[in-house]
Design a protein around this motif. Structure first.
Motif, PDB file in Angstrom:
ATOM      1  N   THR A  25       0.865  -1.539   0.125  1.00  0.00           N
ATOM      2  CA  THR A  25      -0.441   0.218   0.561  1.00  0.00           C
ATOM      3  C   THR A  25       0.977   1.445   0.049  1.00  0.00           C
ATOM      4  O   THR A  25       0.274   1.797  -0.489  1.00  0.00           O
ATOM      5  CB  THR A  25      -0.976  -0.101   1.431  1.00  0.00           C
ATOM      6  N   LEU A  32       0.221   8.056  -6.403  1.00  0.00           N
ATOM      7  CA  LEU A  32      -0.812   8.389  -6.436  1.00  0.00           C
ATOM      8  C   LEU A  32      -0.886   9.855  -6.313  1.00  0.00           C
ATOM      9  O   LEU A  32      -0.414  10.431  -6.523  1.00  0.00           O
ATOM     10  CB  LEU A  32      -1.920   7.702  -5.402  1.00  0.00           C
ATOM     11  N   ILE A  79      -8.223  19.158  -3.583  1.00  0.00           N
ATOM     12  CA  ILE A  79      -8.924  17.869  -3.336  1.00  0.00           C
ATOM     13  C   ILE A  79      -7.827  16.756  -3.057  1.00  0.00           C
ATOM     14  O   ILE A  79      -7.879  15.403  -2.747  1.00  0.00           O
ATOM     15  CB  ILE A  79      -9.681  17.563  -4.650  1.00  0.00           C
ATOM     16  N   MET A  83      -7.687  13.783  -0.477  1.00  0.00           N
ATOM     17  CA  MET A  83      -7.748  12.711  -1.009  1.00  0.00           C
ATOM     18  C   MET A  83      -6.242  11.298  -0.761  1.00  0.00           C
ATOM     19  O   MET A  83      -6.820  10.076   0.732  1.00  0.00           O
ATOM     20  CB  MET A  83      -7.664  12.801  -2.347  1.00  0.00           C
ATOM     21  N   PHE A  86      -6.964  11.240   2.929  1.00  0.00           N
ATOM     22  CA  PHE A  86      -7.862   9.907   3.794  1.00  0.00           C
ATOM     23  C   PHE A  86      -7.220   8.825   3.192  1.00  0.00           C
ATOM     24  O   PHE A  86      -7.226   7.242   3.850  1.00  0.00           O
ATOM     25  CB  PHE A  86      -8.871   9.818   2.374  1.00  0.00           C
ATOM     26  N   VAL A  87      -6.611   8.192   1.870  1.00  0.00           N
ATOM     27  CA  VAL A  87      -6.099   7.526   1.882  1.00  0.00           C
ATOM     28  C   VAL A  87      -5.011   6.377   2.519  1.00  0.00           C
ATOM     29  O   VAL A  87      -4.347   5.323   2.661  1.00  0.00           O
ATOM     30  CB  VAL A  87      -5.533   7.432   0.338  1.00  0.00           C
ATOM     31  N   LEU A  90      -6.775   5.427   5.616  1.00  0.00           N
ATOM     32  CA  LEU A  90      -7.055   3.745   5.252  1.00  0.00           C
ATOM     33  C   LEU A  90      -6.454   2.681   5.012  1.00  0.00           C
ATOM     34  O   LEU A  90      -6.606   1.640   4.985  1.00  0.00           O
ATOM     35  CB  LEU A  90      -7.675   4.062   3.485  1.00  0.00           C
ATOM     36  N   LYS A  93      -5.573   1.479   8.610  1.00  0.00           N
ATOM     37  CA  LYS A  93      -6.194   0.948   8.045  1.00  0.00           C
ATOM     38  C   LYS A  93      -6.667  -0.268   7.771  1.00  0.00           C
ATOM     39  O   LYS A  93      -6.511  -0.812   9.133  1.00  0.00           O
ATOM     40  CB  LYS A  93      -7.772   1.467   8.674  1.00  0.00           C
ATOM     41  N   ALA A  94      -5.926  -0.268   7.014  1.00  0.00           N
ATOM     42  CA  ALA A  94      -5.898  -1.767   5.841  1.00  0.00           C
ATOM     43  C   ALA A  94      -4.965  -2.915   6.431  1.00  0.00           C
ATOM     44  O   ALA A  94      -5.021  -4.119   6.865  1.00  0.00           O
ATOM     45  CB  ALA A  94      -5.871  -1.849   4.588  1.00  0.00           C
TER      46      ALA A  94
END
Lengths: 112, 510
Positions: A25, A32, A79, A83, A86-87, A90, A93-94
């Motif tokens: 990840t 990204l 934006i 994002m 957030f990722v 995430l 968390k993953a």
């Protein structure tokens, strides 16, 4: 200067695509981020490159640069920043829920 | 200026206001939060109906933000298509929220805030007349959908959510590349102005414009889950909570809407480098999506996964209608759109009640214990399955019939008939098999774990959605007339362009 900017955008995009296709990840998040840098630069230069000219009307100006892409790119930066934040959360968390940092959460006995 | 003039922006700012209010009320008692959220969603219904009424005569309501004239300012444009989508969203959101109020909204934080922001993004995407604004509203609805998808947590949900978020972030990047290229060539992002400028693109820029337009199509296809970009959907929809999956039934339709809206404008004319750009792509890909989605439904190993594949198949039918391109076909698609949204959403809600009723087995296709209250649940499942499979007498049959009829005078007649009829049969087989396995092939309940009997409150939202499907059948005449009028409006993009840019000409004259 156009060629240099084009090269920079191309290299950023290529690096971003390569990293986004990785299995962990963290490289995906980095990829990204690089992609969003590339697209922000790309949006910015879509108003054409100009040096030393103002975007807003002034009496002394000899020419103008296009102010709209600058506004667009500000929106896009905000934006993509949100994002990315957030990722990252995430992905953490993953990592906690799946027990590893693979994007498919490999090697979990319940999935087989 | 009367109050009516502000009508087009109300469906956009109302959920935003409600979302912020709910954020402020996050420590308020639960009934207050639920009441505010439900009232805000219900208030969207009269707004959508007022817009339907205002646009029924074929007019375009153009709302200039800050009173800046297009193409310099940003406009919201309400026409029949936008009003139709808003009404579908408002009805769906009401029932999805009713289901969530049973306790799913308490599995995590800020459910109601995210729900309202999701509606803010959806309504904005349907109403905007500006390509960059479309991007911004896409981001709003996506960011809210990330939160809703992950609401409640859980291992499989997080795994599916990660894929969903990453692929949509890549999609957003491609969207910006496409928008940037179009701006670089045409110098505008107002969709009406873009239509005018792109039609007059000089030949040396034609390839650039085509590349950007196809890139944009790729992004919309990703949102709509068109083959080969649908692989994110089944896992994401199957593992999220039921009301969210039900609300997401409209999400793929946002992609389909965007394809219809943008390409009816920029590729709608006969001239210019973009004329007929999607003819070679949209209908064949939609046929393949329909076929593969239905095969996925046959091969699914759990009910919610099967419904998720049925969503893919419904996107295939919808985009097939849009891809055939004639006014009749688009009208059939627009009639089929609310039907497929309501029917798949109802099936998601029923599937959740079934999963709770089967205890440990959940919705997996394995022989399990008999469910409590199986008669009512089975009845609802049967009606929802009939609706989704497109069997008579419900509106799915009418929609498919209109589609087949419209396909008669296109060059894809044979393909359309073969694929639509064969996938219809496959859908019936798949749903009949899952129904008989879940309801008839039962054994004792010794190893079942906790089985929860569905309450009336759990079944009512699904029943309500099915009543909407029935309503769409009973009032098929007015509904299909409106869909046909909306399709006719889309076939004449010049009216849209005049409505948006004519304001500019009038403004200059003043």
């Amino acid at each position: 200067m156009e060629a240099l900017i084009a090269l920079v955008i191309g290299v950023l995009t290529a690096g971003g695509v390569f990293l986004a296709l990785r299995g962990q990840t963290f490289p995906v998040v980095l990829g990204l981020t690089l992609l969003s840098y590339a697209v922000n630069l790309f949006l910015f230069v879509m108003g054409r490159l100009a040096i030393g000219v103002p975007p807003v009307i002034s009496a002394a100006a000899e020419g103008y640069t296009d102010p709209l892409p600058q506004a667009l790119v500000l929106t896009a930066i905000v934006i993509s920043f949100g994002m990315t934040a957030f990722v990252i959360v995430l992905a953490l968390k993953a990592r906690a829920e799946l027990g590893n940092d693979h994007v498919d959460g490999l090697a979990h006995e319940e999935d087989r | 200026m009367n109050g009516f003039a502000h009508l087009p922006i109300l469906p956009v700012v109302w959920p935003l206001f409600a979302g912020v209010l709910l954020l402020a009320l996050r420590r308020a008692p639960l009934p207050v939060q639920r009441g505010v959220s439900l009232a805000a969603v219900l208030a969207l219904l009269p707004l959508a109906l007022a817009l339907i009424d205002a646009t029924a005569d074929g007019s375009h309501l153009v709302y200039k933000l800050g009173n800046w004239v297009a193409p310099y300012g940003i406009v919201l444009v309400a026409d029949r298509l936008a009003a139709w989508m808003l009404l579908t969203t408002a009805l769906l959101a009401g029932f999805a929220l009713l289901y969530a109020l049973r306790g799913i909204d308490q599995e995590g934080r800020h459910f109601h805030v995210l729900f309202q922001l999701q509606l803010f993004g959806l309504n904005g995407a349907f109403l905007t007349g500006d390509l960059f604004n479309l991007f911004v509203f896409f981001e709003i609805l996506l960011l809210a959908s990330y939160g809703l998808l992950l609401h409640g947590g859980g291992r499989l949900r997080v795994k599916a959510g990660l894929h969903y978020v990453v692929i949509n972030l890549v999609g957003s990047t491609l969207f910006l590349f496409a928008v940037g290229t179009l701006y670089g060539v045409a110098g505008t992002l107002n969709m009406a102005d873009l239509a005018v400028k792109l039609a007059a693109t000089p030949a040396e820029n034609a390839a650039l414009v085509q590349a950007a337009a196809l890139l944009l199509f790729g992004v919309f296809a990703l949102k709509a889950a068109l083959l080969p970009l649908y692989l994110w959907l089944p896992a994401a929809y199957a593992h999220t909570s039921a009301p969210v999956a039900a609300l997401f039934a409209i999400m793929t339709k946002v992609g389909a809407y965007s394809i219809l809206r943008v390409y009816s404008l920029i590729a709608g004319g006969d001239a210019g480098p973009l004329a007929g750009l999607l003819d070679a792509w949209l209908a064949p890909l939609a046929l393949a999506t329909l076929a593969l989605g239905m095969l996925g439904a046959v091969a699914a190993t759990a009910l919610r996964q099967q419904v998720a594949y049925l969503v893919v198949a419904s996107v295939g039918s919808l985009l097939l209608a849009f891809g055939l391109g004639s006014a009749d076909a688009v009208a059939a698609g627009l009639y089929y759109l609310p039907h497929s949204v309501f029917a798949t959403a109802a099936l998601f809600l029923v599937a959740d009640s079934i999963a709770r009723g089967r205890g440990r087995l959940g919705d997996a296709f394995e022989s399990g214990p008999a469910m409590p209250n199986a008669r009512v649940l089975g009845g609802l499942f049967f009606v929802a399955a009939v609706a989704v499979a497109g069997l008579p007498p419900l509106s799915g049959f009418l929609g498919k019939f209109m589609l087949l009829q419209a396909a008669l005078d296109t060059r894809l007649t044979a393909w359309t008939w073969t694929v639509v009829l064969a996938t219809g049969l496959l859908g019936v087989i798949a749903l009949a098999r899952s129904g008989s396995l879940l309801f008839y092939k039962t054994h004792g309940r010794d190893d079942a774990g906790t089985q929860v009997a569905p309450t009336t409150a759990a079944l009512a939202p699904a029943a309500g959605l099915l009543l909407l499907v029935a309503g769409l059948t009973v009032w098929a005449g007015p509904a299909s007339d409106f869909a046909a009028a909306a399709a006719a409006q889309l076939q004449a993009p010049q009216h849209y362009i005049d409505a948006v840019l004519g304001e500019a000409a009038a403004g200059d004259a003043r």
